[in-house]
Enzyme design. Structure first.
Site, PDB file in Angstrom:
ATOM      1  N   ASP A   9       0.854  -1.296  -0.159  1.00 46.03           N
ATOM      2  CA  ASP A   9      -0.131  -0.062  -0.051  1.00 46.03           C
ATOM      3  C   ASP A   9       0.812   0.996   0.000  1.00 46.03           C
ATOM      4  OD1 ASP A   9      -1.470   2.235   0.793  1.00 46.03           O
ATOM      5  OD2 ASP A   9      -2.462   1.014   2.272  1.00 46.03           O
ATOM      6  N   ASN A  23      -6.227  12.304 -11.253  1.00 48.89           N
ATOM      7  CA  ASN A  23      -7.020  12.844 -12.525  1.00 48.89           C
ATOM      8  C   ASN A  23      -6.771  14.082 -12.767  1.00 48.89           C
ATOM      9  OD1 ASN A  23      -8.935  14.305 -11.040  1.00 48.89           O
ATOM     10  ND2 ASN A  23      -9.968  12.526 -10.356  1.00 48.89           N
ATOM     11  N   GLY A  31      -9.717   4.950  -6.105  1.00 48.63           N
ATOM     12  CA  GLY A  31      -8.314   3.989  -6.273  1.00 48.63           C
ATOM     13  C   GLY A  31      -7.314   4.535  -5.378  1.00 48.63           C
ATOM     14  N   VAL A  32      -6.217   4.532  -5.836  1.00 50.86           N
ATOM     15  CA  VAL A  32      -4.926   5.030  -5.071  1.00 50.86           C
ATOM     16  C   VAL A  32      -4.941   6.648  -4.996  1.00 50.86           C
ATOM     17  CG1 VAL A  32      -3.288   5.610  -7.140  1.00 50.86           C
ATOM     18  CG2 VAL A  32      -2.454   4.803  -4.968  1.00 50.86           C
ATOM     19  N   ASP A  33      -5.774   7.180  -5.555  1.00 50.06           N
ATOM     20  CA  ASP A  33      -5.957   8.701  -5.552  1.00 50.06           C
ATOM     21  C   ASP A  33      -6.668   8.954  -4.164  1.00 50.06           C
ATOM     22  OD1 ASP A  33      -6.208  11.534  -5.813  1.00 50.06           O
ATOM     23  OD2 ASP A  33      -7.026  11.313  -7.532  1.00 50.06           O
ATOM     24  N   THR A 117      -3.438   1.618 -14.633  1.00 49.37           N
ATOM     25  CA  THR A 117      -3.814   0.334 -15.010  1.00 49.37           C
ATOM     26  C   THR A 117      -5.047  -0.014 -14.259  1.00 49.37           C
ATOM     27  OG1 THR A 117      -2.377  -0.695 -13.383  1.00 49.37           O
ATOM     28  CG2 THR A 117      -1.554  -0.318 -15.624  1.00 49.37           C
ATOM     29  N   GLY A 118      -5.552   0.934 -13.355  1.00 47.50           N
ATOM     30  CA  GLY A 118      -7.035   0.720 -12.679  1.00 47.50           C
ATOM     31  C   GLY A 118      -7.927   1.221 -13.380  1.00 47.50           C
ATOM     32  N   VAL A 119      -8.879   2.033 -12.994  1.00 52.91           N
ATOM     33  CA  VAL A 119      -9.971   2.429 -13.792  1.00 52.91           C
ATOM     34  C   VAL A 119      -9.689   3.029 -15.036  1.00 52.91           C
ATOM     35  CG1 VAL A 119     -11.557   2.639 -11.512  1.00 52.91           C
ATOM     36  CG2 VAL A 119     -10.128   4.711 -12.615  1.00 52.91           C
ATOM     37  N   TYR A 120      -8.324   3.455 -15.521  1.00 51.49           N
ATOM     38  CA  TYR A 120      -8.106   4.066 -16.693  1.00 51.49           C
ATOM     39  C   TYR A 120      -7.680   3.003 -17.643  1.00 51.49           C
ATOM     40  CZ  TYR A 120      -8.324   8.912 -15.018  1.00 51.49           C
ATOM     41  OH  TYR A 120      -8.507  10.072 -14.597  1.00 51.49           O
TER      42      TYR A 120
HETATM   43  P1  ADP Z   1      -5.935   4.860 -12.610  1.00 49.96           P
HETATM   44  O1  ADP Z   1      -7.144   5.917 -12.610  1.00 49.96           O
HETATM   45  O2  ADP Z   1      -4.651   5.576 -13.046  1.00 49.96           O
HETATM   46  O3  ADP Z   1      -6.077   3.676 -13.414  1.00 49.96           O
HETATM   47  P2  ADP Z   1      -6.151   3.613 -10.054  1.00 49.96           P
HETATM   48  O4  ADP Z   1      -6.242   4.139  -8.689  1.00 49.96           O
HETATM   49  O5  ADP Z   1      -7.637   3.336 -10.473  1.00 49.96           O
HETATM   50  O6  ADP Z   1      -5.481   4.446 -11.301  1.00 49.96           O
HETATM   51  O7  ADP Z   1      -5.376   2.534 -10.196  1.00 49.96           O
HETATM   52  C1  ADP Z   1      -3.942   2.578 -10.369  1.00 49.96           C
HETATM   53  C2  ADP Z   1      -3.272   1.354  -9.472  1.00 49.96           C
HETATM   54  O8  ADP Z   1      -3.229   1.619  -7.953  1.00 49.96           O
HETATM   55  C3  ADP Z   1      -3.912  -0.158  -9.711  1.00 49.96           C
HETATM   56  O9  ADP Z   1      -3.153  -1.178 -10.189  1.00 49.96           O
HETATM   57  C4  ADP Z   1      -4.511  -0.095  -8.301  1.00 49.96           C
HETATM   58  O10 ADP Z   1      -4.735  -1.346  -7.733  1.00 49.96           O
HETATM   59  C5  ADP Z   1      -3.573   0.455  -7.354  1.00 49.96           C
HETATM   60  N1  ADP Z   1      -3.887   0.912  -6.164  1.00 49.96           N
HETATM   61  C6  ADP Z   1      -5.026   1.174  -5.644  1.00 49.96           C
HETATM   62  N2  ADP Z   1      -4.686   1.658  -4.220  1.00 49.96           N
HETATM   63  C7  ADP Z   1      -3.639   1.547  -4.050  1.00 49.96           C
HETATM   64  C8  ADP Z   1      -2.643   1.657  -2.705  1.00 49.96           C
HETATM   65  N3  ADP Z   1      -3.232   1.977  -1.491  1.00 49.96           N
HETATM   66  N4  ADP Z   1      -1.175   1.639  -3.071  1.00 49.96           N
HETATM   67  C9  ADP Z   1      -0.864   1.195  -4.201  1.00 49.96           C
HETATM   68  N5  ADP Z   1      -1.799   1.018  -5.402  1.00 49.96           N
HETATM   69  C10 ADP Z   1      -2.884   0.927  -5.104  1.00 49.96           C
END
Ligand code: ADP
Length: 168
Positions: A9, A23, A31-33, A117-120
């Site tokens: 994390d 974004n 997500g991570v944001d 690589t998440g929601v994008y």
């Molecule tokens: P994006 O919109 O750039 O695709 P996301 O947050 O949806 O961003 O996903 C980007 C990556 O971050 C994904 O692999 C997601 O699983 C990962 N992620 C989500 N939460 C965390 C965290 N706390 N630490 C590290 N990576 C995370």
């Protein structure tokens, strides 16, 4: 190689700068944001508001507030649109711009999430290859940045980055 791939994390990393896959509004999201804003506390959003957004492929820096990291570097990754909208070049630009900002702020240690690589929905294997390529190239000429960690949230993501590093 001073690039490490770990599963974890990113909000728990006590490095000089963590990168936020933001974004373009820089006003928080999922997500991570979302995780970074929750962990940093409300002052992060206050500072982000004053930045008036950020273009895809660029980066802006804030303090880390309640995070163990000193700084947060916010970069909006490209939304995958099939590969015809310069997504690959924009993703490479995210990594380069973040590392350049880290260098300007005299950071030694930087941690990245897997941008886009998440929601994008950027294809994971392709994103991993671009990330590893750009980070490795940057480390060859960096004056301050000494160690970069790719922090992968799940095993599938870690495997993709491990493979990309092995092939580099
Ligand atoms: P994006 O919109 O750039 O695709 P996301 O947050 O949806 O961003 O996903 C980007 C990556 O971050 C994904 O692999 C997601 O699983 C990962 N992620 C989500 N939460 C965390 C965290 N706390 N630490 C590290 N990576 C995370």
């Amino acid at each position: 190689m001073n690039l490490q791939i770990e599963q974890g994390d990113i909000t728990t990393y006590a490095v000089d700068a963590i990168v936020n896959a933001a974004n373009t509004t820089l006003l928080g999201g999922g997500g991570v944001d979302g995780a970074i804003h929750r962990a940093a506390g409300p002052q992060l959003l206050t500072e982000c508001r004053a930045l008036h957004g950020c273009r895809t492929g660029q980066a802006k820096l804030t303090k880390g507030y309640r995070l163990p990291a000193k700084y947060v570097i916010h970069t909006p990754g490209p939304i995958w649109q099939g590969g015809t909208a310069e997504e690959e070049e924009l993703l490479a630009s995210c990594y380069r711009c973040c590392l350049q900002l880290a260098e300007e702020k005299k950071c030694r240690t930087v941690a990245f999430p897997s941008i886009s690589t998440g929601v994008y929905h950027f294809p994971l294997e392709c994103a991993a290859k671009i990330a590893v390529r750009e980070i490795a190239a940057f480390l060859q000429t960096a004056a301050c940045v000494q160690k970069v960690t790719m922090v992968c949230f799940d095993g599938r993501t870690k495997a993709a980055y491990d493979n990309a590093l092995a092939e580099q």
